[in-house]
Design an enzyme around this catalytic site. Structure first.
Site, PDB file in Angstrom:
ATOM      1  N   LYS A  80      -1.622  -1.495  -4.016  1.00  0.00           N
ATOM      2  CA  LYS A  80      -2.554  -0.450  -3.957  1.00  0.00           C
ATOM      3  C   LYS A  80      -1.710   0.986  -4.251  1.00  0.00           C
ATOM      4  CE  LYS A  80      -6.227   1.733  -1.576  1.00  0.00           C
ATOM      5  NZ  LYS A  80      -7.053   1.777  -0.132  1.00  0.00           N
ATOM      6  N   TYR A 107       0.828  -1.136  -0.153  1.00  0.00           N
ATOM      7  CA  TYR A 107       0.010   0.115   0.001  1.00  0.00           C
ATOM      8  C   TYR A 107       0.870   1.167  -0.058  1.00  0.00           C
ATOM      9  CZ  TYR A 107      -4.071   2.907   1.585  1.00  0.00           C
ATOM     10  OH  TYR A 107      -5.089   3.803   1.742  1.00  0.00           O
TER      11      TYR A 107
END
Length: 303
Positions: free
Chosen positions: A170, A142
């Site tokens: 992400k 992330y």
């Protein structure tokens, strides 16, 4: 026309960063979480991210995180990938959470850069490798430097791509050049983490998205990538632009997306509940603006 990319979506294409519902007393609402998960899947989400930023991971306990995975797994069934947010500022704690998520039934883990301590890139790389080595689940990194204070640099991502369990990113880095550099040199599956960039990143090789606004309008974003896959890029662009008012109102109004998503879901009679401190529930004027933006979007069917 189908979406052409060397990467295979390991967790589906259309993922929602699901809120964590609470009761009015602030207790974890597992029944509400199950009902919301069912609505999201019915609306086109083929994967769910639990206990991420939108899921208020900093203010839920370790036990609550595991309970949430178990409850949503029971509601969604085995065919819907569940990615559990396990990232913390402590490597040992992150490994513990990853193992707990695996035991609870998650299909993957979302691991954010350790925040506040701002580790240099070699320490950041070692952190992610230790987490990936410490559990049996595939890892989605992330990259959200605006919140963590630390970017996962493209060269670091390229090195991490060699780890067999680090499979996805992400992307909330707002660096299109860096994203394309990693896409061109690795097999990492990229997911757009910012709603306004869903079509742009999908068009250059991302495999899908992890959306906060999809808590409210899951069909809208699924329609964007479906139109692109069908070769109707003009329609995909129109659908992305059409969603922009709601995206801006929810994500760029100075109020956190968790707060705006819960306010709008509550106004629609859907499971949400309050946010936990230090966040505060949306002001009345913010809730009014959210309802108005949603009403204008909902007035035009996704066709």
């Amino acid at each position: 026309m189908t979406h052409s990319d060397s990467s295979t979506p390991p967790f589906g294409r259309a993922l929602c960063a699901m809120i964590t519902p609470f009761t009015e007393a602030g207790v974890l609402d597992l029944d509400g979480a199950q009902r919301l998960a069912g609505r999201l899947v019915a609306g086109g989400c083929d994967g769910l991210v639990l206990s991420g930023t939108t899921g208020e991971s900093p203010t839920t306990t370790d036990a609550e995180k595991a309970e949430l995975v178990r409850a949503v797994r029971a509601a969604a069934g085995d065919g819907v990938p569940l990615v559990a947010g396990v990232g913390t500022a402590d490597t040992r704690h992150t490994v513990d959470l990853a193992r707990a998520a695996e035991k609870a039934g998650a299909d993957g883990v979302l691991v954010v850069s350790p925040y506040y301590s701002r580790p240099p890139q070699d320490a950041l790389e070692a952190h992610f490798r230790e987490v990936a080595d410490g559990c049996g689940l595939p890892v989605m990194l992330y990259d959200i430097p605006g919140r963590t204070g630390t970017r996962i640099e493209p060269d670091t991502l390229i090195r991490l791509a060699g780890h067999p369990r680090i499979v996805a990113v992400k992307d909330c880095a707002y660096d299109l050049l860096g994203t394309q550099k990693v896409l061109s040199r690795t097999e990492l599956a990229y997911y757009a983490g910012c709603d306004e960039q869903i079509l742009a990143l999908y068009a250059v090789g991302a495999v899908g998205y992890v959306s906060t606004v999809a808590n409210v309008v899951p069909e809208q974003f699924r329609a964007i990538i479906d139109a692109f896959d069908a070769g109707d890029t003009g329609r995909a662009a129109r659908l992305q632009r059409r969603a922009m008012e709601l995206i801006e109102t929810m994500m760029a109004s100075g109020t956190p997306g968790t707060v705006t998503a819960k306010a709008l879901l509550t106004s629609l009679g859907l499971p949400a509940g309050p946010v936990r401190a230090p966040l505060r529930d949306a002001r009345p004027e913010t809730a009014d603006a959210l309802r108005a933006a949603y009403a204008r979007l909902a007035a035009e069917p996704v066709v």
